[in-house]
Scaffold this motif. Structure first.
Motif, PDB file in Angstrom:
ATOM      1  N   GLU A   1       3.226 -31.734   6.467  1.00 26.49           N
ATOM      2  CA  GLU A   1       1.991 -30.952   6.247  1.00 26.49           C
ATOM      3  C   GLU A   1       1.195 -30.386   7.241  1.00 26.49           C
ATOM      4  OE1 GLU A   1      -1.238 -29.637   3.918  1.00 26.49           O
ATOM      5  OE2 GLU A   1       0.905 -30.056   3.436  1.00 26.49           O
ATOM      6  N   VAL A   2       1.201 -31.396   8.373  1.00 31.97           N
ATOM      7  CA  VAL A   2       0.782 -30.834   9.548  1.00 31.97           C
ATOM      8  C   VAL A   2       1.507 -29.508  10.122  1.00 31.97           C
ATOM      9  CG1 VAL A   2       0.381 -31.438  12.225  1.00 31.97           C
ATOM     10  CG2 VAL A   2       0.009 -33.153  10.301  1.00 31.97           C
ATOM     11  N   PHE A   3       2.652 -29.402  10.229  1.00 36.14           N
ATOM     12  CA  PHE A   3       3.718 -28.512  10.565  1.00 36.14           C
ATOM     13  C   PHE A   3       3.356 -27.335   9.501  1.00 36.14           C
ATOM     14  CE2 PHE A   3       6.260 -31.329  12.850  1.00 36.14           C
ATOM     15  CZ  PHE A   3       6.195 -30.735  14.161  1.00 36.14           C
ATOM     16  N   ARG A   4       3.044 -27.374   8.431  1.00 32.18           N
ATOM     17  CA  ARG A   4       2.689 -26.286   7.479  1.00 32.18           C
ATOM     18  C   ARG A   4       1.292 -25.630   7.792  1.00 32.18           C
ATOM     19  NH1 ARG A   4      -0.202 -24.697   3.577  1.00 32.18           N
ATOM     20  NH2 ARG A   4      -1.600 -26.413   3.333  1.00 32.18           N
ATOM     21  N   VAL A   5       0.141 -26.620   7.801  1.00 33.34           N
ATOM     22  CA  VAL A   5      -0.997 -25.911   8.235  1.00 33.34           C
ATOM     23  C   VAL A   5      -0.943 -25.278   9.665  1.00 33.34           C
ATOM     24  CG1 VAL A   5      -3.375 -26.641   8.605  1.00 33.34           C
ATOM     25  CG2 VAL A   5      -2.223 -27.494   6.615  1.00 33.34           C
ATOM     26  N   GLU A   6      -0.524 -26.245  10.528  1.00 28.42           N
ATOM     27  CA  GLU A   6      -0.695 -25.488  12.005  1.00 28.42           C
ATOM     28  C   GLU A   6       0.320 -24.191  12.236  1.00 28.42           C
ATOM     29  OE1 GLU A   6      -2.825 -26.404  14.001  1.00 28.42           O
ATOM     30  OE2 GLU A   6      -3.776 -28.186  13.387  1.00 28.42           O
ATOM     31  N   GLY A   7       1.612 -24.539  11.512  1.00 35.08           N
ATOM     32  CA  GLY A   7       2.484 -23.470  11.868  1.00 35.08           C
ATOM     33  C   GLY A   7       2.023 -22.158  11.393  1.00 35.08           C
ATOM     34  N   VAL A   8       1.617 -22.060   9.937  1.00 30.71           N
ATOM     35  CA  VAL A   8       1.231 -21.036   9.487  1.00 30.71           C
ATOM     36  C   VAL A   8       0.147 -20.342  10.214  1.00 30.71           C
ATOM     37  CG1 VAL A   8       0.072 -20.262   7.439  1.00 30.71           C
ATOM     38  CG2 VAL A   8       2.099 -21.530   7.029  1.00 30.71           C
ATOM     39  N   ALA A   9      -0.918 -21.104  10.623  1.00 31.19           N
ATOM     40  CA  ALA A   9      -1.929 -20.586  11.440  1.00 31.19           C
ATOM     41  C   ALA A   9      -1.373 -19.902  12.813  1.00 31.19           C
ATOM     42  CB  ALA A   9      -2.894 -21.803  11.761  1.00 31.19           C
ATOM     43  N   LEU A  10      -0.553 -20.647  13.388  1.00 23.45           N
ATOM     44  CA  LEU A  10       0.078 -19.922  14.674  1.00 23.45           C
ATOM     45  C   LEU A  10       0.769 -18.644  14.377  1.00 23.45           C
ATOM     46  CD1 LEU A  10       1.264 -23.387  16.421  1.00 23.45           C
ATOM     47  CD2 LEU A  10      -0.557 -21.788  17.410  1.00 23.45           C
ATOM     48  N   MET A  11       1.723 -18.867  13.447  1.00 28.15           N
ATOM     49  CA  MET A  11       2.568 -17.428  13.104  1.00 28.15           C
ATOM     50  C   MET A  11       1.801 -16.530  12.563  1.00 28.15           C
ATOM     51  SD  MET A  11       5.965 -16.964  12.987  1.00 28.15           S
ATOM     52  CE  MET A  11       5.351 -15.323  13.786  1.00 28.15           C
ATOM     53  N   PHE A  12       0.645 -16.886  11.795  1.00 22.24           N
ATOM     54  CA  PHE A  12      -0.326 -15.693  11.149  1.00 22.24           C
ATOM     55  C   PHE A  12      -0.958 -15.083  12.424  1.00 22.24           C
ATOM     56  CE2 PHE A  12      -3.983 -13.401   9.331  1.00 22.24           C
ATOM     57  CZ  PHE A  12      -2.875 -12.560   8.426  1.00 22.24           C
ATOM     58  N   ASP A  13      -1.516 -16.032  13.471  1.00 20.44           N
ATOM     59  CA  ASP A  13      -2.041 -15.487  14.581  1.00 20.44           C
ATOM     60  C   ASP A  13      -1.218 -14.400  15.438  1.00 20.44           C
ATOM     61  OD1 ASP A  13      -4.568 -16.748  14.127  1.00 20.44           O
ATOM     62  OD2 ASP A  13      -4.138 -18.306  15.588  1.00 20.44           O
TER      63      ASP A  13
ATOM     64  N   LEU B   1       4.105 -39.626  12.812  1.00 14.04           N
ATOM     65  CA  LEU B   1       3.781 -39.622  11.048  1.00 14.04           C
ATOM     66  C   LEU B   1       5.098 -39.492  10.590  1.00 14.04           C
ATOM     67  CD1 LEU B   1       0.910 -36.749  10.954  1.00 14.04           C
ATOM     68  CD2 LEU B   1       0.675 -39.103  11.044  1.00 14.04           C
ATOM     69  N   ASP B   2       4.955 -39.878   9.241  1.00 14.17           N
ATOM     70  CA  ASP B   2       6.433 -40.040   8.368  1.00 14.17           C
ATOM     71  C   ASP B   2       6.590 -38.628   8.129  1.00 14.17           C
ATOM     72  OD1 ASP B   2       4.994 -39.199   5.907  1.00 14.17           O
ATOM     73  OD2 ASP B   2       4.241 -41.248   5.841  1.00 14.17           O
ATOM     74  N   ASP B   3       7.699 -38.078   7.674  1.00 10.70           N
ATOM     75  CA  ASP B   3       8.053 -37.097   7.343  1.00 10.70           C
ATOM     76  C   ASP B   3       7.310 -36.110   6.537  1.00 10.70           C
ATOM     77  OD1 ASP B   3      10.092 -37.364   8.923  1.00 10.70           O
ATOM     78  OD2 ASP B   3      11.656 -37.233   7.371  1.00 10.70           O
ATOM     79  N   ALA B   4       6.627 -36.899   5.378  1.00  9.67           N
ATOM     80  CA  ALA B   4       5.766 -36.093   4.448  1.00  9.67           C
ATOM     81  C   ALA B   4       4.505 -35.825   5.201  1.00  9.67           C
ATOM     82  CB  ALA B   4       5.494 -36.680   3.280  1.00  9.67           C
ATOM     83  N   ALA B   5       3.890 -36.521   5.910  1.00  5.87           N
ATOM     84  CA  ALA B   5       2.582 -36.212   6.626  1.00  5.87           C
ATOM     85  C   ALA B   5       2.920 -35.172   7.748  1.00  5.87           C
ATOM     86  CB  ALA B   5       2.038 -37.424   7.194  1.00  5.87           C
ATOM     87  N   ALA B   6       4.052 -35.441   8.405  1.00  5.38           N
ATOM     88  CA  ALA B   6       4.512 -34.312   9.599  1.00  5.38           C
ATOM     89  C   ALA B   6       4.645 -33.164   8.920  1.00  5.38           C
ATOM     90  CB  ALA B   6       5.739 -35.095  10.476  1.00  5.38           C
TER      91      ALA B   6
ATOM     92  N   ALA C   1       7.474 -24.862   6.762  1.00  7.66           N
ATOM     93  CA  ALA C   1       7.294 -26.211   7.275  1.00  7.66           C
ATOM     94  C   ALA C   1       8.265 -27.172   7.384  1.00  7.66           C
ATOM     95  CB  ALA C   1       6.393 -26.839   6.366  1.00  7.66           C
ATOM     96  N   ARG C   2       9.586 -27.258   6.579  1.00  9.24           N
ATOM     97  CA  ARG C   2      10.772 -28.097   6.750  1.00  9.24           C
ATOM     98  C   ARG C   2      11.479 -27.698   8.169  1.00  9.24           C
ATOM     99  NH1 ARG C   2      13.948 -27.453   2.779  1.00  9.24           N
ATOM    100  NH2 ARG C   2      12.542 -26.361   1.463  1.00  9.24           N
ATOM    101  N   SER C   3      11.392 -26.451   8.328  1.00  5.77           N
ATOM    102  CA  SER C   3      12.346 -25.931   9.445  1.00  5.77           C
ATOM    103  C   SER C   3      11.513 -26.154  10.672  1.00  5.77           C
ATOM    104  CB  SER C   3      12.344 -24.151   9.332  1.00  5.77           C
ATOM    105  OG  SER C   3      12.772 -23.714   8.077  1.00  5.77           O
ATOM    106  N   LEU C   4      10.125 -25.989  10.769  1.00  3.86           N
ATOM    107  CA  LEU C   4       9.763 -26.417  11.924  1.00  3.86           C
ATOM    108  C   LEU C   4       9.754 -28.010  12.129  1.00  3.86           C
ATOM    109  CD1 LEU C   4       6.339 -24.747  11.436  1.00  3.86           C
ATOM    110  CD2 LEU C   4       8.190 -24.240  12.925  1.00  3.86           C
ATOM    111  N   LEU C   5       9.604 -28.853  11.094  1.00  2.00           N
ATOM    112  CA  LEU C   5       9.837 -30.290  11.293  1.00  2.00           C
ATOM    113  C   LEU C   5      11.251 -30.728  11.668  1.00  2.00           C
ATOM    114  CD1 LEU C   5       9.163 -33.111  10.784  1.00  2.00           C
ATOM    115  CD2 LEU C   5       9.680 -33.051   8.655  1.00  2.00           C
ATOM    116  N   ALA C   6      12.311 -30.023  10.976  1.00  2.00           N
ATOM    117  CA  ALA C   6      13.733 -30.009  11.741  1.00  2.00           C
ATOM    118  C   ALA C   6      13.814 -29.699  13.298  1.00  2.00           C
ATOM    119  CB  ALA C   6      14.546 -29.230  10.812  1.00  2.00           C
ATOM    120  N   ALA C   7      13.188 -28.631  13.582  1.00  2.00           N
ATOM    121  CA  ALA C   7      13.397 -28.255  14.834  1.00  2.00           C
ATOM    122  C   ALA C   7      12.527 -29.189  15.800  1.00  2.00           C
ATOM    123  CB  ALA C   7      12.497 -26.799  15.143  1.00  2.00           C
TER     124      ALA C   7
END
Length: 555
Positions: free
Chosen positions: A224-236, A217-222, A178-184
């Motif tokens: 979390e979004v990247f975590r939930v959405e990113g994991v779903a996209l990666m697993f799909d 969003l602030d970094d913490a909230a963002a 998630a932190r990697s996605l946020l950084a990108a």
């Protein structure tokens, strides 16, 4: 006559001999087997039954073998029986009995090779289980090919199998993802412990497209979004890649569900009831050293956090509670040290770790181009992925190449070799037989050569040594399938198809003409050979299907 039928004839002969001599028939086994001798000059099949029974009944093995030989010599379909060494029986079938196998195979079709050897076993087979932090790398692809082939083998031998993919959607790896996605998304370099590669930028862009509000969003909230959405996209993407590779799972199991459903607490309580937990320095430990582990394992840290091993315990218990008697887990080479703790964990639950838990370790895979290992993926940036392998040599060649070697051996996949349309390419060599047998059948129909009904089949005409060799090769298939399933070794099927069936068929084809030549009249011999040709097609197709590889009709 199939090997199983011949084994029954041998056992029937033993019953007759024991009855005639007044020997204890309780010493007779319920089943016996016959095997092909290494030297074909010794006969079609060999039996060691006289050697096995000699001590039990107090009769010298050669004397018992002589009595069995006399009895077998009177059985229909047996051409001759010779006694060798201390009491081996070398058996030759007459041509009619041997040739009948072609009819048996063709009439059985897709069922030929299947058995009930493992009937009654309920097996959970977990493989791949790559974390949803990147594409499936080539090590995981090996387990995709081997695991899927093994599931097919187990089902073909009567086992009830549930295939399972476990993905870690909780824990530190997902946080780094998630932190990697946020950084990108922010145009920053990946964190020092994060993930790189073009796919990270692709997923970050897709998350922003789906959830544009993430930019405000602030970094913490963002994050979390990247975590939930990113994991779903990666697993799909992982699921889609595996589906394109011909691999589907019965169950996709989320680690997060174990936490949400309270299954870690359930596992902890079960282990406490078994008397294997203790507290030390504020943490909860499992005393795995009682069962051979090199050290005890922490389940819950002093700060209240669960360890990965606690989730492993809960997941194992979940599988057992779902009714799976045997849990088979396929792991990569870097997990070899995992075996001891997992076996000890099973014992702590009160299970038999040798019966209820199997852990298979797969070694490394290298993809070679121009003789040198490929190190970097165009997209992942760090590892070779499933897509890289398929792009290089195709799905069929990939699956066959990964499944044809013992899993505990490292392998090199040479791109030039596996894309070559020559006999030194193993998958081409086998698929060429599939296509050639189909082509022979097509050409036969065009000249009016059809196999006809079973009552018109003249198996006794299949008396050429190359016909006999091919029949014996085809007869081995059910035993090869059963052994490959029991030993968890799909590579046995691939090697059998290459070294036994394909090799024997090529020699048969070169020496025994199936189609009439020119204006030559169609004869019963042509028809009999067409039955044998079609039986070969059946075995090749069935064997390749077990490996998840196609049996083309044209190449």
């Amino acid at each position: 006559m199939t090997p199983a039928e011949l084994a029954s004839v041998v056992l029937a002969a033993a019953h007759a001999v024991f009855t005639e001599r007044g020997l204890d028939r309780a010493a007779l086994p319920e089943h016996t087997v016959v095997e092909r001798p290494r030297n074909p000059e010794h006969g079609d099949y060999a039996s060691t039954l006289a050697l096995q029974l000699s001590k039990k009944v107090g009769v010298p093995p050669r004397e018992l073998a002589a009595a069995l030989s006399d009895e077998l010599g009177r059985a229909p379909g047996i051409k001759s029986v010779e006694i060798a060494g201390p009491g081996f029986l070398n058996i030759r079938l007459d041509a009619a009995a041997a040739g009948q196998l072609a009819r048996v195979i063709v009439e059985a079709g897709a069922e030929y090779g299947r058995s009930d050897r493992l009937a009654g076993e309920k097996i959970n087979l977990e493989f791949v289980s790559a974390n949803p932090t990147g594409p499936v790398h080539i090590g995981g692809v090996r387990w995709a090919a081997v695991g899927d082939a093994l599931s097919r083998l187990l089902r073909a031998t009567g086992a009830e199998v549930g295939t399972e993919y476990y993905f870690n959607d909780a824990g530190s790896q997902i946080d780094r993802f998630a932190r990697s996605l946020l950084a990108a998304a922010k145009g920053e370099p990946a964190p020092e412990d994060g993930y790189g590669g073009a796919y990270i930028a692709e997923i970050a862009a897709e998350v922003q497209s789906r959830r544009p509000e993430v930019r405000s969003l602030d970094d913490a909230a963002a994050q979390e979004v990247f975590r939930v959405e990113g994991v779903a996209l990666m697993f799909d993407e992982i699921r889609s890649s595996l589906r394109d590779f011909g691999v589907e799972f019965d169950t996709y199991f989320n680690e997060k569900d174990l936490h949400d459903r309270g299954e870690l607490d359930l596992a902890l309580n079960r282990l406490r009831q078994q008397g294997h937990l203790y507290e030390s320095e504020g943490a909860t430990w499992l005393r795995t050293t009682d069962f051979g582990d090199d050290k005890d394992r922490v389940l819950r840290k002093s700060n209240g956090e669960w360890t990965y091993f606690a989730a492993d315990c809960a997941y194992y218990l979940d599988k057992r509670e779902r009714g799976f008697e045997r849990v088979v887990i396929m792991l990569g080479a870097d997990h070899h040290g995992y075996i001891g703790r997992m076996k000890a964990m099973a014992a702590c639950f009160g299970d038999d770790p040798e019966r209820n838990l199997e852990i298979l370790i797969g070694q490394l895979v290298n993809l070679l181009r121009d003789g040198a290992p490929m190190r970097m993926s165009k997209r992942a940036g760090t590892v070779i992925t499933l897509e890289d392998l398929v792009e290089a040599i195709g799905v069929d060649a990939s699956r066959y190449a990964l499944a044809r070697y013992s899993s505990d051996s490292p392998i090199d996949i040479d791109i030039e070799l596996w894309t070559r349309a020559t006999r030194d390419n193993p998958v081409y060599y086998v698929q060429y037989v599939a296509a050639r047998t189909a082509g022979v059948a097509r050409n036969a129909a065009e000249v009016g050569l059809v196999p006809g009904g079973a009552d018109a089949f003249r198996p006794e005409l299949l008396d050429h040594d190359k016909e006999n060799e091919l029949l014996k090769a085809l007869a081995e298939f059910p035993a090869v399938v059963a052994t490959a399933a029991e030993l968890r070794e799909p590579h046995r099927v691939a090697r059998y198809l290459e070294e036994s069936v394909a090799a024997s068929y090529h020699r048969f084809y070169d020496n025994c003409r199936v189609l009439p030549l020119g204006d030559e009249e169609v004869t019963d011999l042509h028809r009999a050979r067409l039955w044998l040709n079609n039986a070969t097609r059946t075995v090749i197709a069935n064997g390749l299907r077990l490996l998840g590889v196609s049996a083309p009709e044209r190449m």
